[in-house]
Design a protein around this motif. Structure first.
Motif, mmCIF file in Angstrom:
data_model
loop_
_atom_site.group_PDB
_atom_site.id
_atom_site.type_symbol
_atom_site.label_atom_id
_atom_site.label_comp_id
_atom_site.label_asym_id
_atom_site.label_seq_id
_atom_site.Cartn_x
_atom_site.Cartn_y
_atom_site.Cartn_z
ATOM 1 N N GLN A 7 14.060 21.911 93.857
ATOM 2 C CA GLN A 7 14.394 21.760 95.380
ATOM 3 C C GLN A 7 13.785 24.009 95.086
ATOM 4 O OE1 GLN A 7 17.697 21.055 96.943
ATOM 5 N NE2 GLN A 7 17.533 19.259 96.505
ATOM 6 N N PRO A 8 13.096 24.365 96.691
ATOM 7 C CA PRO A 8 13.149 25.490 96.180
ATOM 8 C C PRO A 8 14.649 26.462 97.255
ATOM 9 C CG PRO A 8 11.914 24.264 97.995
ATOM 10 C CD PRO A 8 12.345 23.226 97.806
ATOM 11 N N ARG A 40 20.825 28.934 94.043
ATOM 12 C CA ARG A 40 21.568 28.051 93.276
ATOM 13 C C ARG A 40 20.821 28.002 92.035
ATOM 14 N NH1 ARG A 40 22.527 22.441 95.743
ATOM 15 N NH2 ARG A 40 20.145 22.346 96.250
ATOM 16 N N ILE A 41 21.536 28.287 90.835
ATOM 17 C CA ILE A 41 21.399 27.417 89.362
ATOM 18 C C ILE A 41 21.808 26.267 89.066
ATOM 19 C CG2 ILE A 41 21.609 28.272 87.574
ATOM 20 C CD1 ILE A 41 21.203 31.100 88.239
ATOM 21 N N ARG A 42 21.332 25.318 88.961
ATOM 22 C CA ARG A 42 21.523 24.028 88.377
ATOM 23 C C ARG A 42 21.185 24.265 87.138
ATOM 24 N NH1 ARG A 42 18.382 20.445 91.204
ATOM 25 N NH2 ARG A 42 19.657 20.420 92.890
#
Length: 83
Positions: A7-8, A40-42
């Motif tokens: 996602q952005p 955020r870093i997934r």
């Protein structure tokens, strides 16, 4: 609701096939490259091959840029950089 992909504002890192040293380099690099648009870093670390990468990812809770860590599934953890 299923997984819809990145996602952005979310950077996604897949650690499958990496050892702990390679994974740490990837995470450090992602944190250095994350600009103001990334909140955020997934981290996709998997869960069938043991939990070494998951534990290493959780150790980033003390990193100065990480505000909190959230479990985002059985094989995925998110590093929250800002709310």
């Amino acid at each position: 609701m299923g997984y819809t992909g990145p996602q952005p504002g979310v950077t996604e890192i897949d650690l499958h096939g990496k050892n702990a040293y390679q994974a740490r380099i990837c995470l450090d690099s992602a944190l250095r490259r994350a600009d103001g648009s990334v909140y955020r870093i997934r981290v996709i670390h998997g869960y069938h091959g043991g939990d070494a990468l998951k534990e290493m990812t959780l150790s980033y809770a003390s990193h100065p840029r990480v505000k909190k860590i959230r479990k985002a599934g059985e094989g995925c953890t998110e590093l929250i950089l800002r709310e």
